[in-house]
Structure formats: structure tokens, C-alpha cells
Design a protein around this motif. Structure first.
Motif, short mmCIF file in Angstrom:
data_model
loop_
_atom_site.label_atom_id
_atom_site.label_comp_id
_atom_site.label_asym_id
_atom_site.label_seq_id
_atom_site.Cartn_x
_atom_site.Cartn_y
_atom_site.Cartn_z
N THR A 148 -0.16 5.37 10.62
CA THR A 148 -0.09 5.35 9.21
C THR A 148 1.34 4.86 8.96
OG1 THR A 148 -1.45 7.18 9.18
CG2 THR A 148 0.08 7.10 7.50
N VAL B 21 4.55 5.70 4.03
CA VAL B 21 3.52 6.85 3.39
C VAL B 21 3.65 8.28 4.28
CG1 VAL B 21 1.16 7.57 3.74
CG2 VAL B 21 1.54 5.15 3.13
N ALA C 104 0.71 -1.25 -0.06
CA ALA C 104 -0.18 0.00 -0.10
C ALA C 104 0.91 1.41 -0.05
CB ALA C 104 -0.94 -0.08 1.33
N ALA C 105 2.00 1.15 0.73
CA ALA C 105 2.84 2.49 0.86
C ALA C 105 3.67 2.47 -0.42
CB ALA C 105 3.69 2.37 1.97
N ASP D 138 -4.11 5.08 7.05
CA ASP D 138 -3.71 4.61 5.60
C ASP D 138 -3.31 5.58 4.66
OD1 ASP D 138 -5.94 5.67 4.86
OD2 ASP D 138 -6.88 3.95 4.10
N GLY D 139 -3.38 7.14 5.52
CA GLY D 139 -2.64 8.05 4.60
C GLY D 139 -3.66 9.16 3.62
N TYR D 140 -5.10 8.31 3.84
CA TYR D 140 -5.99 8.74 2.88
C TYR D 140 -6.76 9.86 3.56
CZ TYR D 140 -4.46 5.71 -0.77
OH TYR D 140 -3.51 5.01 -1.67
N ILE E 125 -7.73 11.47 -1.59
CA ILE E 125 -7.27 12.08 -0.35
C ILE E 125 -8.12 12.99 0.33
CG2 ILE E 125 -5.37 12.73 1.28
CD1 ILE E 125 -3.39 11.91 -0.87
N TYR F 285 1.05 4.15 -2.96
CA TYR F 285 0.32 5.54 -2.42
C TYR F 285 0.72 6.48 -3.30
CZ TYR F 285 -1.12 9.09 0.96
OH TYR F 285 -1.57 10.16 1.43
N PRO F 286 -0.26 7.40 -3.65
CA PRO F 286 -1.52 7.27 -3.38
C PRO F 286 -2.29 6.76 -4.50
CG PRO F 286 -1.14 9.39 -4.02
CD PRO F 286 0.08 8.69 -4.20
#
Length: 323
Positions: free
Chosen positions: A260, A264, A22-23, A85-87, A31, A26-27
Motif C-alpha cells: 500500500t 496512503v 492515487a495517493a 491501494d488502501g481500499y 473503503i 485518496y480516498p
């Protein structure tokens, strides 16, 4: 036992691999950047500038979600409880990060344990701004007026525990005067009431009062930083004006939920640092009285810890608590 250990090890490996993947991508979707104040305030302006540049750089939507209320803590709590998750990110500020834990009796999140500072954005000074009808022209005059008319000087803020609230309380404490605080849900409505003359003072963000000061309806009595602002070189600091040792600024940082992935956070940090160092953004922020800061997540964490210690001491000394 060995089979269960093998199963747990396999699950852990799969989770870590998924997080790493996922990292790495990303993205991969839009977001949400939560600005915890009303549209039109200085926090909203800064958030939209960062969002626009991130969207242009990464090619995914970066949507600003204004969630005002409770001194900015409602919006930050939403982010603190979101998937890490950074979103879902927050534009953290003075009131909802540095002083919230000390101010709010029932705060639903802990800035120190539920959130991660991604990058420090800016620490702009504010302008001690007065209406023309207030019969003062400088800090010494304001102190004298407040002493002669206890409680008659009303100063607005963007909410309890926000920077322009505590900067006003610090001023009153050091000057040994009583001024009446009027809390709003953001800088925008607070400045509107200053313009309308409902309040007489505001420890205001520069961009929201610049035109009023230049055109004449409002007076800039002083800047709250340790040095004069290059945008208002003729306006003294509060310390120069008669309160030696007075100093305070706003504080803005990009925040993410605790947990997180580090990669990310690092990717966000690198990109926002790049954005802050572009001539266009430096010029835009400088024109609004803010100097971009940037730096590593560790730098942001250190600034957060230092600011928290300083301003929580004031809140406790003055017994400023919010239900």
C-alpha cells in the motif's frame, strides 16, 4: 538495449506517477473494512466506530465486512491478498496478527510480510468472568477449584489462538491447572454461552460482560492487565489475586496489504489518530474498558513485533497448534 532501458524507465515513471496520483486523491471511492469476527463482538464494535468516523470525515462509504472463521484468519487473509491501494483494510487483532504464524500449520498469509500495521488502536484488558454457579469468588478460589476438579472449568473464547484463548492458557499454565477450552467463531456467541451457563468462565472483553457483572448474574474475578481498570476499581488484577507476573491484554490495529503506498498509509494514520483523540471516541472507548493508543505506523510495527515474540513463545511452549 538503450531503447529497452528507456521503455522500462518510462513504464516505471508512469507507474510511480499513477501511484502518487492515487495517493493524492485518496480516498476517491468507498473503503471496505474487514472485521474478521462475528457481528456483536468487541472487534466488531471497534471496527464500526472507526468506520463511522472515517466515513463522516472523508465523505465516502466505509463498509464494515464481517468475515469470521478460523480464529479471524479468514478475513485477514482476504485483506492480505487484496489490491494494495488502501481500499481494503483489516481490523487486525491479537489472534490473527500476533500469534497466527506460530499457531496455524497452513496459514495462507504471513502477518509480518503480507500486511502493514497502519495504526495501533487499543490494547484493552479482559475480565476473568465467571458464572454465579461456579463456586469461586476470586483468583485463589478459581485456582483451588481447578486443581480439585481438573478439566471441569470450561472457558470460552472467540476462537483458537485469540486473546481470550491464550490469556486462559497462560492462566492455566502459570497456575498449573487444567481447564477445558471451548472455541467459538467470535466473542458474541462465546459470551452468549457463558450467559446460558454452557461455559463457566471467559477471559472476556469488558463491554460484552459489563451489564451482566453490574446486574449480578456474572462475577468479575480479576482483570488481566498489569493495573486495575478504572471501570472496575474494586476488582483486583490476576497478579494481585494470586498469580504474580501474570499480565496480558487484547491488541487491535488497523492493517493494510503490503505494498500500500506510503502516502496512503500516512493519510490513514493521521486521520485515525485524529479520530482516536476526539473526546467522543476517547469517551466511547474508555466506557468499554479500552484506552485509545494511536501513534505512528512505526509504533504499531514495534508493538506488533513485541507482542508476536511474547505470545508465540507461549504457543510454542504449550505446543498449541491448529491444523
Amino acid at each position: 538495449m538503450r531503447s529497452w532501458k528507456n521503455i522500462l524507465a518510462g513504464v516505471l515513471t508512469a507507474v510511480l506517477a499513477a501511484a502518487a496520483g492515487a495517493a493524492g486523491t485518496y480516498p476517491a471511492k468507498g473503503i471496505q473494512l474487514v472485521v474478521p469476527y462475528t457481528p456483536g463482538g468487541n472487534t466488531d464494535l471497534l471496527g464500526r466506530l472507526i468506520a463511522q468516523k472515517l466515513e463522516a470525515a472523508w465523505g465516502v462509504p466505509v463498509v464494515v465486512d464481517d468475515r469470521p472463521g478460523a480464529g479471524g484468519t479468514i478475513g485477514v487473509n482476504h485483506v492480505a491478498k487484496s489490491r494494495p491501494d488502501g481500499y481494503t483494510l483489516a481490523l487486525g487483532a491479537f489472534g490473527n496478527i500476533l500469534v497466527a504464524r506460530a499457531m496455524y500449520r497452513n496459514l495462507a498469509y504471513d502477518p509480518a510480510t503480507d500486511l502493514i500495521p497502519v495504526v495501533l488502536l487499543a490494547t484493552p484488558p479482559t475480565i476473568v468472568t465467571a458464572t454465579r454457579t461456579l463456586p469461586v469468588d476470586d483468583i485463589a478460589g478459581l485456582v483451588a477449584y481447578a486443581k480439585a476438579h481438573p478439566g471441569k472449568a470450561h472457558f470460552g473464547s472467540s476462537g483458537h489462538g485469540t486473546s481470550n484463548h491464550l490469556l486462559g492458557e497462560l492462566f492455566a499454565s502459570m497456575a498449573k491447572v487444567h481447564m477445558t477450552h471451548v472455541a467459538y467463531k467470535g466473542s458474541g456467541p462465546a459470551i452468549n454461552d457463558l450467559i446460558a451457563g454452557i461455559t463457566q468462565l471467559n477471559f472476556a472483553p469488558y463491554p460484552l460482560v459489563a451489564q451482566q457483572i453490574k446486574a449480578g448474574p456474572r462475577k468479575a474475578l480479576a482483570v488481566t492487565s498489569a493495573q486495575r481498570s478504572p471501570l472496575l476499581p474494586g476488582v483486583p488484577t490476576v497478579a494481585e489475586g494470586g498469580l504474580p507476573g501474570y499480565e496480558g491484554t487484547g491488541w487491535f490495529a488497523l492493517m493494510a496489504p503490503k505494498g500500500t503506498p506510503a502516502k496512503v498509509v500516512e493519510k490513514l494514520n493521521r486521520e485515525v489518530n485524529r479520530i482516536l483523540n476526539t473526546p467522543e471516541v476517547r469517551s466511547a472507548l474508555s466506557a468499554e474498558g479500552a484506552v485509545p493508543i494511536g501513534g505512528s505506523p512505526a509504533d504499531a510495527s514495534r508493538s506488533m513485533a513485541e507482542g508476536t515474540a511474547k505470545w508465540q513463545r507461549l504457543g510454542k511452549a504449550l505446543d498449541i497448534r491448529i491444523e
